[in-house]
Design a protein around this motif. Structure first.
Motif, PDB file in Angstrom:
ATOM      1  N   GLU A  72     -68.453 -92.050  23.230  1.00 14.24           N
ATOM      2  CA  GLU A  72     -68.088 -92.132  24.640  1.00 14.24           C
ATOM      3  C   GLU A  72     -67.025 -91.082  24.924  1.00 14.24           C
ATOM      4  OE1 GLU A  72     -67.106 -95.853  26.455  1.00 14.24           O
ATOM      5  OE2 GLU A  72     -68.429 -96.938  25.087  1.00 14.24           O
ATOM      6  N   LEU A  73     -67.051 -90.562  26.136  1.00 12.15           N
ATOM      7  CA  LEU A  73     -66.037 -89.592  26.554  1.00 12.15           C
ATOM      8  C   LEU A  73     -64.755 -90.334  26.919  1.00 12.15           C
ATOM      9  CD1 LEU A  73     -65.170 -86.730  27.293  1.00 12.15           C
ATOM     10  CD2 LEU A  73     -66.225 -87.066  29.532  1.00 12.15           C
ATOM     11  N   GLY A  74     -63.636 -89.874  26.355  1.00 11.23           N
ATOM     12  CA  GLY A  74     -62.335 -90.453  26.647  1.00 11.23           C
ATOM     13  C   GLY A  74     -61.746 -89.892  27.930  1.00 11.23           C
ATOM     14  N   PRO A  75     -60.476 -90.163  28.159  1.00  6.47           N
ATOM     15  CA  PRO A  75     -59.827 -89.779  29.408  1.00  6.47           C
ATOM     16  C   PRO A  75     -59.528 -88.287  29.523  1.00  6.47           C
ATOM     17  CG  PRO A  75     -58.217 -90.739  27.935  1.00  6.47           C
ATOM     18  CD  PRO A  75     -59.566 -90.878  27.262  1.00  6.47           C
ATOM     19  N   SER A  76     -59.132 -87.902  30.722  1.00  7.18           N
ATOM     20  CA  SER A  76     -58.661 -86.532  30.961  1.00  7.18           C
ATOM     21  C   SER A  76     -57.142 -86.559  31.086  1.00  7.18           C
ATOM     22  CB  SER A  76     -59.295 -85.948  32.219  1.00  7.18           C
ATOM     23  OG  SER A  76     -58.881 -86.650  33.369  1.00  7.18           O
ATOM     24  N   TYR A  77     -56.530 -85.411  30.805  1.00  4.09           N
ATOM     25  CA  TYR A  77     -55.076 -85.244  30.867  1.00  4.09           C
ATOM     26  C   TYR A  77     -54.754 -84.055  31.761  1.00  4.09           C
ATOM     27  CZ  TYR A  77     -54.613 -88.402  26.867  1.00  4.09           C
ATOM     28  OH  TYR A  77     -54.652 -89.496  26.034  1.00  4.09           O
ATOM     29  N   ASP A  78     -53.988 -84.308  32.816  1.00  2.00           N
ATOM     30  CA  ASP A  78     -53.605 -83.229  33.733  1.00  2.00           C
ATOM     31  C   ASP A  78     -52.812 -82.130  33.033  1.00  2.00           C
ATOM     32  OD1 ASP A  78     -54.892 -84.475  35.836  1.00  2.00           O
ATOM     33  OD2 ASP A  78     -53.056 -85.287  36.723  1.00  2.00           O
ATOM     34  N   LEU A  79     -52.054 -82.467  31.991  1.00  2.00           N
ATOM     35  CA  LEU A  79     -51.273 -81.466  31.267  1.00  2.00           C
ATOM     36  C   LEU A  79     -52.146 -80.387  30.641  1.00  2.00           C
ATOM     37  CD1 LEU A  79     -48.677 -83.759  29.454  1.00  2.00           C
ATOM     38  CD2 LEU A  79     -48.183 -82.100  31.279  1.00  2.00           C
ATOM     39  N   LEU A  80     -53.448 -80.666  30.466  1.00  2.00           N
ATOM     40  CA  LEU A  80     -54.362 -79.723  29.829  1.00  2.00           C
ATOM     41  C   LEU A  80     -55.017 -78.746  30.796  1.00  2.00           C
ATOM     42  CD1 LEU A  80     -56.159 -82.169  27.375  1.00  2.00           C
ATOM     43  CD2 LEU A  80     -54.463 -80.419  26.774  1.00  2.00           C
ATOM     44  N   ILE A  81     -54.707 -78.848  32.084  1.00  4.45           N
ATOM     45  CA  ILE A  81     -55.291 -77.915  33.063  1.00  4.45           C
ATOM     46  C   ILE A  81     -54.885 -76.486  32.701  1.00  4.45           C
ATOM     47  CG2 ILE A  81     -55.195 -77.165  35.490  1.00  4.45           C
ATOM     48  CD1 ILE A  81     -55.073 -80.118  36.256  1.00  4.45           C
ATOM     49  N   GLU A  82     -55.781 -75.554  32.967  1.00  8.50           N
ATOM     50  CA  GLU A  82     -55.532 -74.143  32.642  1.00  8.50           C
ATOM     51  C   GLU A  82     -54.350 -73.578  33.431  1.00  8.50           C
ATOM     52  OE1 GLU A  82     -55.298 -71.840  30.701  1.00  8.50           O
ATOM     53  OE2 GLU A  82     -57.226 -70.813  30.546  1.00  8.50           O
ATOM     54  N   ASP A 116     -45.298 -75.136  27.177  1.00 10.80           N
ATOM     55  CA  ASP A 116     -44.591 -76.413  27.311  1.00 10.80           C
ATOM     56  C   ASP A 116     -45.573 -77.526  27.677  1.00 10.80           C
ATOM     57  OD1 ASP A 116     -42.118 -78.112  27.642  1.00 10.80           O
ATOM     58  OD2 ASP A 116     -42.929 -78.211  29.683  1.00 10.80           O
ATOM     59  N   ARG A 117     -46.469 -77.269  28.620  1.00  4.96           N
ATOM     60  CA  ARG A 117     -47.471 -78.282  28.988  1.00  4.96           C
ATOM     61  C   ARG A 117     -48.385 -78.596  27.814  1.00  4.96           C
ATOM     62  NH1 ARG A 117     -51.326 -77.312  32.076  1.00  4.96           N
ATOM     63  NH2 ARG A 117     -51.088 -75.109  32.584  1.00  4.96           N
ATOM     64  N   GLY A 118     -48.798 -77.551  27.085  1.00  4.44           N
ATOM     65  CA  GLY A 118     -49.665 -77.762  25.931  1.00  4.44           C
ATOM     66  C   GLY A 118     -49.006 -78.626  24.865  1.00  4.44           C
ATOM     67  N   LEU A 119     -47.740 -78.359  24.581  1.00  4.67           N
ATOM     68  CA  LEU A 119     -47.015 -79.145  23.586  1.00  4.67           C
ATOM     69  C   LEU A 119     -46.816 -80.583  24.046  1.00  4.67           C
ATOM     70  CD1 LEU A 119     -44.353 -76.502  22.487  1.00  4.67           C
ATOM     71  CD2 LEU A 119     -46.400 -77.231  21.217  1.00  4.67           C
ATOM     72  N   ARG A 120     -46.510 -80.760  25.337  1.00 14.82           N
ATOM     73  CA  ARG A 120     -46.365 -82.119  25.876  1.00 14.82           C
ATOM     74  C   ARG A 120     -47.692 -82.862  25.834  1.00 14.82           C
ATOM     75  NH1 ARG A 120     -44.633 -82.359  31.308  1.00 14.82           N
ATOM     76  NH2 ARG A 120     -45.084 -80.156  31.589  1.00 14.82           N
ATOM     77  N   ARG A 144     -54.798 -70.915  23.402  1.00 13.60           N
ATOM     78  CA  ARG A 144     -54.333 -69.717  22.693  1.00 13.60           C
ATOM     79  C   ARG A 144     -52.820 -69.702  22.523  1.00 13.60           C
ATOM     80  NH1 ARG A 144     -54.521 -63.709  25.178  1.00 13.60           N
ATOM     81  NH2 ARG A 144     -53.481 -62.647  23.469  1.00 13.60           N
ATOM     82  N   TYR A 145     -52.096 -69.926  23.608  1.00 18.19           N
ATOM     83  CA  TYR A 145     -50.646 -69.798  23.528  1.00 18.19           C
ATOM     84  C   TYR A 145     -49.972 -71.023  22.910  1.00 18.19           C
ATOM     85  CZ  TYR A 145     -51.036 -65.335  25.732  1.00 18.19           C
ATOM     86  OH  TYR A 145     -51.356 -64.021  25.977  1.00 18.19           O
ATOM     87  N   THR A 146     -50.529 -72.197  23.093  1.00 17.12           N
ATOM     88  CA  THR A 146     -49.970 -73.377  22.441  1.00 17.12           C
ATOM     89  C   THR A 146     -50.177 -73.284  20.933  1.00 17.12           C
ATOM     90  OG1 THR A 146     -50.369 -74.725  24.417  1.00 17.12           O
ATOM     91  CG2 THR A 146     -50.001 -75.907  22.356  1.00 17.12           C
ATOM     92  N   LEU A 147     -51.375 -72.915  20.505  1.00 22.84           N
ATOM     93  CA  LEU A 147     -51.629 -72.792  19.071  1.00 22.84           C
ATOM     94  C   LEU A 147     -50.878 -71.602  18.470  1.00 22.84           C
ATOM     95  CD1 LEU A 147     -55.367 -73.809  18.661  1.00 22.84           C
ATOM     96  CD2 LEU A 147     -53.307 -75.221  18.591  1.00 22.84           C
ATOM     97  N   SER A 148     -50.706 -70.522  19.222  1.00 23.69           N
ATOM     98  CA  SER A 148     -49.883 -69.401  18.738  1.00 23.69           C
ATOM     99  C   SER A 148     -48.465 -69.883  18.466  1.00 23.69           C
ATOM    100  CB  SER A 148     -49.855 -68.264  19.757  1.00 23.69           C
ATOM    101  OG  SER A 148     -51.101 -67.635  19.864  1.00 23.69           O
TER     102      SER A 148
END
Length: 189
Positions: A72-82, A116-120, A144-148
């Motif tokens: 099943e597909l889980g929830p979405s997170y606004d912090l993950l928006i591009e 910062d959003r990616g880490l949060r 890219r930038y969060t994993l970098s």
């Protein structure tokens, strides 16, 4: 715990080299095929849940992957928006770079804000699913930038439909294990 980051499949704007950022552009047929290919990379990963950005290109990619893995597909997170490209949304990237070198200006979200959003988001997902393996479908710049940041070196690109995996080491630190469906060169020695 490990996290698998999947960049959404291709959109028409990706194909045209346009900045789509927070614009909600749907997948094209190539993007749907890329999502199906990502299932092959993820199928042996022991994933417990699949979450995503709320933008339709990420949600559709996530749904295709969830279906392919029988989950099943889980929830979405606004912090993950591009990254929000503001005045640059819809521009061809070369045009935006001419107008705003390094994509700084025009109201474009600063990269430190994206990281910062990616880490949060990572910490929120880890708190929501402690000890679980979570596949996360989102966007190229935030991945890219969060994993970098986590890896300690710059990643050049994140391909549409590709998988990157990070896992926690014994000290609890995130370590990069896979990028663009391959073990990073920095880890091959």
């Amino acid at each position: 715990m490990k996290l698998g980051f999947v960049r959404h499949g291709q959109t028409q704007w990706n194909l045209e080299g346009r900045l789509q950022g927070s614009s909600d552009i749907p997948l094209n047929d190539t993007g749907r095929n890329q999502a199906r290919e990502a299932v092959k990379v993820l199928e042996t990963g022991g994933w417990d849940v699949i979450v995503s950005s709320p933008l339709s290109r990420a949600r559709e990619t996530a749904q295709i992957i969830a279906d392919g893995l029988g989950m099943e597909l889980g929830p979405s997170y606004d912090l993950l928006i591009e990254r929000d490209y503001a005045q640059g949304e819809g521009m061809v990237e070369t045009e935006a770079l001419e107008k705003w070198p390094e994509k700084n200006g025009g109201g474009i979200e600063p990269l430190d804000s994206v990281v910062d959003r990616g880490l949060r988001a990572i910490e929120q997902i880890a708190a929501d699913y402690p000890g679980k393996n979570v596949a996360i479908v989102c966007h190229g710049t935030i991945i890219r930038y969060t994993l970098s940041h986590l890896a300690g070196y710059k990643l050049d690109t994140i391909r549409n439909g590709s998988v990157a995996i990070v896992g926690r080491d014994k000290a609890g630190e995130w370590q990069l294990e896979l990028v663009n469906d391959e073990v990073p060169q920095k880890l091959i020695h």
